[in-house]
Write a protein that holds these residues in place. Sequence first.
Motif, PDB file in Angstrom:
ATOM      1  N   LEU A  50      42.005  38.451  17.308  1.00 32.03           N
ATOM      2  CA  LEU A  50      40.740  37.716  17.200  1.00 32.03           C
ATOM      3  C   LEU A  50      40.510  36.901  18.466  1.00 32.03           C
ATOM      4  O   LEU A  50      41.454  36.411  19.076  1.00 32.03           O
ATOM      5  CB  LEU A  50      40.808  36.752  16.007  1.00 32.03           C
ATOM      6  N   ASP A  51      39.259  36.776  18.840  1.00 33.48           N
ATOM      7  CA  ASP A  51      38.922  35.876  19.946  1.00 33.48           C
ATOM      8  C   ASP A  51      39.013  34.437  19.455  1.00 33.48           C
ATOM      9  O   ASP A  51      38.563  34.128  18.354  1.00 33.48           O
ATOM     10  CB  ASP A  51      37.473  36.113  20.404  1.00 33.48           C
ATOM     11  N   ALA A  52      39.558  33.593  20.310  1.00 35.94           N
ATOM     12  CA  ALA A  52      39.639  32.166  19.935  1.00 35.94           C
ATOM     13  C   ALA A  52      38.256  31.635  19.592  1.00 35.94           C
ATOM     14  O   ALA A  52      38.091  30.840  18.661  1.00 35.94           O
ATOM     15  CB  ALA A  52      40.263  31.358  21.065  1.00 35.94           C
ATOM     16  N   GLY A  53      37.258  32.095  20.331  1.00 28.39           N
ATOM     17  CA  GLY A  53      35.891  31.621  20.104  1.00 28.39           C
ATOM     18  C   GLY A  53      35.405  31.856  18.689  1.00 28.39           C
ATOM     19  O   GLY A  53      34.635  31.076  18.143  1.00 28.39           O
ATOM     20  N   GLY A  54      35.869  32.963  18.066  1.00 29.54           N
ATOM     21  CA  GLY A  54      35.420  33.254  16.713  1.00 29.54           C
ATOM     22  C   GLY A  54      36.403  32.820  15.647  1.00 29.54           C
ATOM     23  O   GLY A  54      36.107  32.840  14.456  1.00 29.54           O
ATOM     24  N   PHE A  55      37.598  32.428  16.091  1.00 26.67           N
ATOM     25  CA  PHE A  55      38.672  32.096  15.138  1.00 26.67           C
ATOM     26  C   PHE A  55      38.363  30.819  14.369  1.00 26.67           C
ATOM     27  O   PHE A  55      38.577  30.734  13.166  1.00 26.67           O
ATOM     28  CB  PHE A  55      39.992  31.953  15.901  1.00 26.67           C
ATOM     29  N   PRO A  62      39.722  19.452  13.343  1.00 34.27           N
ATOM     30  CA  PRO A  62      38.754  19.310  14.443  1.00 34.27           C
ATOM     31  C   PRO A  62      39.219  18.341  15.527  1.00 34.27           C
ATOM     32  O   PRO A  62      38.774  18.450  16.672  1.00 34.27           O
ATOM     33  CB  PRO A  62      37.491  18.788  13.756  1.00 34.27           C
ATOM     34  N   ALA A  63      40.102  17.420  15.189  1.00 36.31           N
ATOM     35  CA  ALA A  63      40.555  16.438  16.185  1.00 36.31           C
ATOM     36  C   ALA A  63      41.753  16.941  16.991  1.00 36.31           C
ATOM     37  O   ALA A  63      42.227  16.260  17.883  1.00 36.31           O
ATOM     38  CB  ALA A  63      40.903  15.127  15.499  1.00 36.31           C
ATOM     39  N   SER A  64      42.221  18.144  16.669  1.00 39.91           N
ATOM     40  CA  SER A  64      43.359  18.700  17.418  1.00 39.91           C
ATOM     41  C   SER A  64      42.953  19.048  18.848  1.00 39.91           C
ATOM     42  O   SER A  64      41.792  19.319  19.125  1.00 39.91           O
ATOM     43  CB  SER A  64      43.840  19.983  16.739  1.00 39.91           C
ATOM     44  N   ASP A  65      43.939  19.082  19.703  1.00 32.91           N
ATOM     45  CA  ASP A  65      43.661  19.371  21.112  1.00 32.91           C
ATOM     46  C   ASP A  65      43.610  20.867  21.410  1.00 32.91           C
ATOM     47  O   ASP A  65      42.791  21.330  22.198  1.00 32.91           O
ATOM     48  CB  ASP A  65      44.751  18.743  21.984  1.00 32.91           C
ATOM     49  N   LEU A  66      44.531  21.610  20.813  1.00 30.13           N
ATOM     50  CA  LEU A  66      44.712  22.984  21.261  1.00 30.13           C
ATOM     51  C   LEU A  66      43.544  23.925  20.951  1.00 30.13           C
ATOM     52  O   LEU A  66      43.270  24.820  21.751  1.00 30.13           O
ATOM     53  CB  LEU A  66      46.027  23.551  20.706  1.00 30.13           C
ATOM     54  N   PRO A  67      42.848  23.761  19.825  1.00 32.97           N
ATOM     55  CA  PRO A  67      41.743  24.696  19.585  1.00 32.97           C
ATOM     56  C   PRO A  67      40.735  24.751  20.735  1.00 32.97           C
ATOM     57  O   PRO A  67      40.388  25.851  21.193  1.00 32.97           O
ATOM     58  CB  PRO A  67      41.109  24.157  18.291  1.00 32.97           C
ATOM     59  N   ALA A  68      40.301  23.622  21.215  1.00 30.33           N
ATOM     60  CA  ALA A  68      39.326  23.630  22.310  1.00 30.33           C
ATOM     61  C   ALA A  68      39.909  24.288  23.550  1.00 30.33           C
ATOM     62  O   ALA A  68      39.233  25.027  24.271  1.00 30.33           O
ATOM     63  CB  ALA A  68      38.873  22.205  22.623  1.00 30.33           C
ATOM     64  N   VAL A  69      41.192  24.023  23.786  1.00 34.70           N
ATOM     65  CA  VAL A  69      41.838  24.597  24.972  1.00 34.70           C
ATOM     66  C   VAL A  69      41.834  26.115  24.872  1.00 34.70           C
ATOM     67  O   VAL A  69      41.493  26.825  25.836  1.00 34.70           O
ATOM     68  CB  VAL A  69      43.280  24.050  25.107  1.00 34.70           C
ATOM     69  N   LEU A  70      42.193  26.636  23.699  1.00 32.37           N
ATOM     70  CA  LEU A  70      42.254  28.092  23.545  1.00 32.37           C
ATOM     71  C   LEU A  70      40.870  28.721  23.663  1.00 32.37           C
ATOM     72  O   LEU A  70      40.723  29.823  24.198  1.00 32.37           O
ATOM     73  CB  LEU A  70      42.894  28.460  22.196  1.00 32.37           C
ATOM     74  N   VAL A  71      39.859  28.011  23.191  1.00 36.05           N
ATOM     75  CA  VAL A  71      38.490  28.537  23.303  1.00 36.05           C
ATOM     76  C   VAL A  71      38.082  28.607  24.771  1.00 36.05           C
ATOM     77  O   VAL A  71      37.549  29.614  25.234  1.00 36.05           O
ATOM     78  CB  VAL A  71      37.507  27.679  22.476  1.00 36.05           C
ATOM     79  N   ALA A  72      38.375  27.565  25.527  1.00 38.21           N
ATOM     80  CA  ALA A  72      38.006  27.569  26.939  1.00 38.21           C
ATOM     81  C   ALA A  72      38.779  28.625  27.718  1.00 38.21           C
ATOM     82  O   ALA A  72      38.257  29.232  28.652  1.00 38.21           O
ATOM     83  CB  ALA A  72      38.252  26.184  27.541  1.00 38.21           C
ATOM     84  N   LEU A  73      40.023  28.849  27.302  1.00 41.03           N
ATOM     85  CA  LEU A  73      40.861  29.833  28.009  1.00 41.03           C
ATOM     86  C   LEU A  73      40.549  31.261  27.572  1.00 41.03           C
ATOM     87  O   LEU A  73      41.120  32.208  28.100  1.00 41.03           O
ATOM     88  CB  LEU A  73      42.345  29.527  27.743  1.00 41.03           C
TER      89      LEU A  73
END
Lengths: 785, 288
Positions: free
Chosen positions: B146-151, B120-131
């Motif tokens: 898969l959509d990042a939002g659901g991944f 959860p503290a990683s940077d890239l997951p949030a970035v991929l969700v926003a993108l």
Amino acid sequence: MSTRVFGSGIRRREDPRLITGAATYTDDYTLPDMVHMVLLRSPHAHARIKRIDTTRAKAAPGVVAVFIGTDVEGALNPMPCAWLVPNSNLKVAGYPCIAKDMVRYVGDIVAAVVAESPYQATDALDLIVVDYEPLPAVIDPEKAKQSGAPQVHSNVENNVAFHWTVTGGDVDGTFQKADVVIKERIVQQRLIPNAMEPRSALAHWSGASGELTLWNTTQNPHIARFLCSVVTGVPEDKLRVIATEVGGGFGSKIPAYPADFITVFCAKKLNRPVKWTESRRENFQGTTHGRDHIQDVELAATKDGKVLGIKATSYSGMGAYLSTAAPGIPTILHGLMLSGPYDIAAIREDVYGIYTNGTPVEAYRGAGRPEATFILERLMDMLAAKLGMDPIDLRKKNFIPKFENGHTVATGLSYDSGNYAGALQKLVDHVAYKDLRRQQAEDRKKGRYLGIGISTYVEICGLGPSQVAGAVGFQGGLWESAIVRFHPTGKVNVFIGANPHGQGEETTFAQIVAEEIGVDVNDVKVIHGDTQTTPMGWGTYGSRTTAVGGAALVMATRKVKEKAKVIAAHLLEAAVEDMDYKDGKFFVKGSPDKAKTIQDIALMANVAWNMPAGVEAGLEASSFYDPPNFTYPFGAHLAVVELDPETGQIDVRRYVAVDDCGPQINPVIVEGQVHGGVVQGIGQALWEGAVYDENGQLLTGSMLDYALPRADRLPDMEVLSTVTPSPHHPIGVKGIGEAGTIASTAAVYNAVIDALSPFGVQTIRMPVTPERAFNAIQEAKAGRR
Amino acid sequence: MYAPEFDYYRAGSVSEAAGLLRKYPGSKLLAGGQSLIPLLKLRLAAPVAVIDIGRIRDLKGITVKGGTIRVGAMTTHAELAASSELAEQCHALAQAAAGIGDPAVRNRGTIGGNVAHADPASDLPAVLVALEAKLTVEGPDGKRTLDAGGFFQGMMTTALKEHEILTAIEIPAHSKGQGSAYAKFAHPASRYAVIGVAAVVTTSGGKCSAARVAIGGMVPRPVRAASVERVLAGQELSAENIAKAAGQVTESLGNEVLGDIFASEQYRRSVAPVWVKRGLTQAAERAR
């Protein structure tokens, strides 16, 4: 002929091997037939050991042996405490190398596993079953002193390891008649030193000869040998400690540790070389911490800003056991310095050393002096705020006037020399202080919250006269020694008892010899860190290596020079009293063309074909130098920080240091020492702090959670100096290893409070995390509503 | 810190890796090793086998084709940070990658390893969700996207099924008038995100036609800040409007905000709007 190198910033000769990874540390050594030791450490801060079952571990692949407390009992004496502060009712609690019945901190050693590989040893560690009965733990030193608190040692009432006091002047009278009294509670949080090289030991026992060689990462190999002999029973003459390369210590490699002696025990028992190297996680738990004081402090002053008195009560956490030098840190190195650079007539401090269920505490860069400086510099700023005075003006008003040869302060110390106003003025001029304040006011109108913080300091270092060491309970001497040996080719080896471990004396000591006797600096090699080749020494800490060991080297070199002059006179067929010397050449006064170089003389002394009557062959001398007094470096630092009022985040925008360590042998090395020291002090102010939970678990137990300073959070530093020689040192030098740390925590903290003051914040705990600053702003706002 | 014993396999291809995963139940994929190796050394993970996919060539590299950026799962953070394509067409990803750990971590760590680990503290997951990135995964049942939002399903939990391997990430390149940024409140020790805000702003006629904001670090899995996006859409990108929208973030954070000894839950909630504001402001500047 050599050019003058004293005072020149030549490159550190240590650096190529350190930077390229070519240095050989303890863990880099591998001996034939060597086995590896790992330690099982307690997961509980306080528990009774009911049962230990090592059966499965002993049967695991590759395991050579498993030892527990009962195995080493009798073979290893209890760990000694070596700073027995007098008149303090000191209670040294039993400190076994391996815990037998009780564990007293997370990291206390419970068992040792020796196996053919470190992997196998670690696998077997998991197979040891220990049945613990957990007990309540206490970490906070003030709480630990209260009745009803968990007892760390059953025979130490209220966990009070010692109660030490210092008094100078009429404290009660002073506080009664004072116009203004300022009070503050200061928490000097516990810090974790984190030297880059973890601790390590490699023991080689020769059963046939009864000789032990111990590679050990220590700041003081001769003390390590002394204490190893005391604990393991190996006689000192058959014990060799090698610590030629030590990757930082910051005080945490002064003490002797149980792990070192368990390594020795295993090597003797198994008759095989045994190596132990702690992991970083183990380092966090098992290697000593620093600071950990809760202090109630008070200042008395007149209404026009003359400081009359300081009094303080300190609850100083010692951790579960008294580490080697621990009792001396919050007392001798702290309380005696409570008036700092100021003329303050009345001083009193009560220091309670308290056992807790934390990792044992030791010296940490500055050791007692940063805490003393913090008390003074904090109180000075609070007084300035209260009286509406500028902090600079207030300090100037209270400084001890410039002195060149001795000034006695209320606690009884006699400072050597000082020009405190001179250092502060240089700082003020450099930063254009009034403009800086003006700029700050303008920025504030635009919503930028800058804070300016000052700290001045004087430190006691160059420890110290051995007579004083004895008087204050230090169980050793504090002199240093050096041997200067000329080889036939005119090259020089210097052997010193101190053990530099990153500070650069391999370079600066060569510069000293070059200055004294005119050889090329590159013809001098400095040897340290091996008790078999170097003369006795008391170690590298307390900024004493150059101040004391450097003096020994000067004296030894001067002896060589005297002998060289006698030989030169003989070779030139002149009387000794007619001889003159310049730049490595000896000649009859007025006839410099017909000279004998030091190299000529070295050759003659070594071949000894034509020596003066009664003069021994060889060109070598040694000196054992016991200083007549401590040295007292000083300075003035300024920090500018910026507060992000939206998040509470604080960044250091500017840092200026003016330090006076006497004449500088190598200004680049001085600057490097200031850089490192300042950064460590900033770390305490803003980022670092050991956090334990209520059960005594260390929550900041790795680099993931414990925030060491990082380069990208730091500004370029402006490092300046003034030069006030020590009157008692043969070349006037004082020491610079700790100065930065001593000044910077207070400077940055004062800057933080300055930045927060528009919001009404007057005090805050360290480290000043964004959350703490944010909450302080919110609380101050709420309080004002 | 010595890892427990494990077998090591180096896979030459995705299918070989998938086969090894099936063959050795309880095995772990090794990408850049920046999370797995510490877990092994701390003995918090003890897989039977470690299957190294870090040298599979097909999984490396960044390609741009027809408005889509494809990033191979084994592309390192350093490569993301240095990519001129990303800097121009997907700024938030390059910016976030440049702030991960330290140079050593960025040189070894990979986007695929990071995302599949789902810290959860990683940077890239949030970035991929926003993108609104698409994640390609390959497994026994073939490929799926898969959509990042659901991944990201929770702390260290993703939609990856057993034996599936994340092979690529596809991101729509920014169109004209679009900009993105990543604003991070970094932990002073670990450099992980205490709060990480990824923002994508699309402008049209001087106004914000759409905004996408995802928050990481302070929640078990990255969340879209729909409450912020809604308020900003259709508004001028003034400082006031951005601040007003950012102030709405609390509504989207849910009731699982994380806290620790460095930054409590309450503090993170209090300052989250500031970091959202900063992310949006930067993204808006890039969108112009």
